[in-house]
Scaffold this motif. Structure first.
Motif, PDB file in Angstrom:
ATOM      1  N   GLU A  57       5.922  -1.756  -4.681  1.00 17.16           N
ATOM      2  CA  GLU A  57       4.819  -1.141  -3.938  1.00 17.16           C
ATOM      3  C   GLU A  57       5.333  -0.340  -2.756  1.00 17.16           C
ATOM      4  O   GLU A  57       4.843   0.751  -2.461  1.00 17.16           O
ATOM      5  CB  GLU A  57       3.864  -2.230  -3.453  1.00 17.16           C
ATOM      6  CG  GLU A  57       2.655  -1.710  -2.705  1.00 17.16           C
ATOM      7  CD  GLU A  57       1.725  -2.822  -2.264  1.00 17.16           C
ATOM      8  OE1 GLU A  57       0.972  -2.599  -1.282  1.00 17.16           O
ATOM      9  OE2 GLU A  57       1.750  -3.899  -2.874  1.00 17.16           O
ATOM     10  N   ARG A  58       6.354  -0.868  -2.089  1.00 13.05           N
ATOM     11  CA  ARG A  58       6.925  -0.161  -0.937  1.00 13.05           C
ATOM     12  C   ARG A  58       7.557   1.164  -1.359  1.00 13.05           C
ATOM     13  O   ARG A  58       7.405   2.185  -0.679  1.00 13.05           O
ATOM     14  CB  ARG A  58       7.970  -1.042  -0.243  1.00 13.05           C
ATOM     15  CG  ARG A  58       8.460  -0.458   1.073  1.00 13.05           C
ATOM     16  CD  ARG A  58       9.600  -1.266   1.664  1.00 13.05           C
ATOM     17  NE  ARG A  58       9.215  -2.622   2.006  1.00 13.05           N
ATOM     18  CZ  ARG A  58      10.053  -3.507   2.568  1.00 13.05           C
ATOM     19  NH1 ARG A  58      11.313  -3.141   2.799  1.00 13.05           N
ATOM     20  NH2 ARG A  58       9.647  -4.706   2.851  1.00 13.05           N
ATOM     21  N   ASN A  60       6.827   2.986  -4.081  1.00 11.81           N
ATOM     22  CA  ASN A  60       5.770   3.909  -4.504  1.00 11.81           C
ATOM     23  C   ASN A  60       5.043   4.509  -3.311  1.00 11.81           C
ATOM     24  O   ASN A  60       4.700   5.702  -3.308  1.00 11.81           O
ATOM     25  CB  ASN A  60       4.773   3.188  -5.416  1.00 11.81           C
ATOM     26  CG  ASN A  60       5.376   2.863  -6.774  1.00 11.81           C
ATOM     27  OD1 ASN A  60       6.276   3.541  -7.241  1.00 11.81           O
ATOM     28  ND2 ASN A  60       4.878   1.813  -7.403  1.00 11.81           N
ATOM     29  N   ASP A  61       4.811   3.698  -2.282  1.00 13.24           N
ATOM     30  CA  ASP A  61       4.133   4.193  -1.089  1.00 13.24           C
ATOM     31  C   ASP A  61       4.991   5.230  -0.365  1.00 13.24           C
ATOM     32  O   ASP A  61       4.476   6.232   0.144  1.00 13.24           O
ATOM     33  CB  ASP A  61       3.805   3.030  -0.157  1.00 13.24           C
ATOM     34  CG  ASP A  61       2.902   3.437   0.988  1.00 13.24           C
ATOM     35  OD1 ASP A  61       1.764   3.875   0.725  1.00 13.24           O
ATOM     36  OD2 ASP A  61       3.333   3.331   2.162  1.00 13.24           O
ATOM     37  N   ALA A  62       6.310   4.983  -0.322  1.00 13.44           N
ATOM     38  CA  ALA A  62       7.219   5.928   0.331  1.00 13.44           C
ATOM     39  C   ALA A  62       7.240   7.261  -0.417  1.00 13.44           C
ATOM     40  O   ALA A  62       7.287   8.335   0.204  1.00 13.44           O
ATOM     41  CB  ALA A  62       8.622   5.338   0.394  1.00 13.44           C
ATOM     42  N   GLU A  64       4.751   8.480  -2.419  1.00 19.26           N
ATOM     43  CA  GLU A  64       3.446   9.134  -2.307  1.00 19.26           C
ATOM     44  C   GLU A  64       3.222   9.743  -0.928  1.00 19.26           C
ATOM     45  O   GLU A  64       2.593  10.793  -0.795  1.00 19.26           O
ATOM     46  CB  GLU A  64       2.338   8.130  -2.612  1.00 19.26           C
ATOM     47  CG  GLU A  64       2.291   7.695  -4.075  1.00 19.26           C
ATOM     48  CD  GLU A  64       1.242   6.635  -4.329  1.00 19.26           C
ATOM     49  OE1 GLU A  64       0.508   6.286  -3.372  1.00 19.26           O
ATOM     50  OE2 GLU A  64       1.151   6.152  -5.474  1.00 19.26           O
ATOM     51  N   ASN A  65       3.750   9.093   0.114  1.00 21.55           N
ATOM     52  CA  ASN A  65       3.521   9.569   1.477  1.00 21.55           C
ATOM     53  C   ASN A  65       4.742  10.254   2.091  1.00 21.55           C
ATOM     54  O   ASN A  65       4.733  10.590   3.278  1.00 21.55           O
ATOM     55  CB  ASN A  65       3.088   8.400   2.360  1.00 21.55           C
ATOM     56  CG  ASN A  65       1.744   7.820   1.934  1.00 21.55           C
ATOM     57  OD1 ASN A  65       0.693   8.409   2.162  1.00 21.55           O
ATOM     58  ND2 ASN A  65       1.777   6.648   1.297  1.00 21.55           N
ATOM     59  N   TYR A  67       8.093   9.480   2.987  1.00 25.48           N
ATOM     60  CA  TYR A  67       8.814   8.992   4.171  1.00 25.48           C
ATOM     61  C   TYR A  67      10.013   8.146   3.728  1.00 25.48           C
ATOM     62  O   TYR A  67      10.065   7.641   2.611  1.00 25.48           O
ATOM     63  CB  TYR A  67       7.899   8.185   5.099  1.00 25.48           C
ATOM     64  CG  TYR A  67       7.369   6.883   4.515  1.00 25.48           C
ATOM     65  CD1 TYR A  67       8.096   5.696   4.602  1.00 25.48           C
ATOM     66  CD2 TYR A  67       6.114   6.835   3.904  1.00 25.48           C
ATOM     67  CE1 TYR A  67       7.609   4.510   4.089  1.00 25.48           C
ATOM     68  CE2 TYR A  67       5.616   5.657   3.391  1.00 25.48           C
ATOM     69  CZ  TYR A  67       6.370   4.491   3.486  1.00 25.48           C
ATOM     70  OH  TYR A  67       5.868   3.321   2.969  1.00 25.48           O
ATOM     71  N   SER A 198      11.863   4.563  -9.507  1.00 25.08           N
ATOM     72  CA  SER A 198      11.327   4.929  -8.185  1.00 25.08           C
ATOM     73  C   SER A 198      12.429   5.005  -7.134  1.00 25.08           C
ATOM     74  O   SER A 198      12.430   5.909  -6.293  1.00 25.08           O
ATOM     75  CB  SER A 198      10.277   3.905  -7.746  1.00 25.08           C
ATOM     76  OG  SER A 198       9.187   3.861  -8.641  1.00 25.08           O
TER      77      SER A 198
END
Length: 227
Positions: A57-58, A60-62, A64-65, A67, A198
């Protein structure tokens, strides 16, 4: 009467053979002595109430956003132990049990170790004694992955991936010899194929440090040169 005198070539050959046999014996013995993994973060028992990070999840979030994200060695090993269930699939599966998979992060190097336990079926008898007294015993096999993120000639980023070798127990093994046990590591890679995609394929930069890995999905802005 034929008297055999001192022969320098024969003596040298005998010494070379003796040294080779001694070296082979030492490497064979050390290959069955498990590596000490106590210095690898995240290999010990998890304290009650400890939250296991969701690294998928970490990542994928990085992505998508857009960072940079840093993952520690402890977080990586805790995540692996919470997700991975392995069995030894071979004719010796009744005798071998995989007890853990651990990752040691060093500068530009990922050292992956599989810890296995050897025992005979029903070794523990009703009176508490063992059929084979020296069992169970542990053994480790390790594979090293060297990963470098370098600047390309066009101003972008590129990666260099290699497999320099590993260890059978405490005995070093060159890259070609480690391929004998590569199938076991391929099973691990397949289990974490989404995380690898990822954390490697979708990242622009992957920097491995001492105990940490830093991943950046942000594209590199290439400056156009004027003619």
């Amino acid at each position: 009467m034929d008297r055999r005198g001192f022969s320098l070539p024969k003596t040298i050959i005998a010494i070379v053979v003796l040294v080779a046999l001694t070296s082979m014996t030492a490497h064979t013995v050390m290959s069955w002595v498990p590596r000490n993994l106590q210095n690898v973060d995240g290999t010990g028992p998890v304290e009650e109430g400890t939250k296991i990070p969701d690294l998928a999840e970490r990542l994928n979030d990085a992505i998508e956003n857009a960072y940079e994200v840093t993952i520690t060695e402890e977080e990586l090993n805790r995540y692996i132990s919470s997700k991975l269930e392995l069995t030894q699939s071979s004719i010796v599966d009744d005798y071998v049990k995989i007890t853990g998979v651990y990752v040691d992060l060093k500068p530009n190097l990922i050292d992956v170790s599989i810890e296995r336990e050897f025992d005979v079926p029903n070794n523990q008898q009703a009176d508490g004694s063992k059929k084979v007294g020296f069992m169970p015993f542990s053994q480790t096999v390790s594979m090293q992955i060297e990963l470098l993120t370098v600047d390309s000639d066009d101003g972008g980023k590129s990666r260099k991936l290699s497999f320099p070798g590993g260890n059978f127990g405490k005995s070093p093994a060159p890259g070609l010899l480690v391929t004998v046990v590569k199938s076991s590591f391929d099973v691990i890679a397949e289990r974490f194929s989404k995380e690898i995609k990822s954390g490697y394929e979708e990242m622009t930069s992957v920097i491995i440090g001492d105990g940490v890995i830093t991943l950046d999905p942000r594209p590199v802005v290439i400056q156009q040169r004027r003619p």
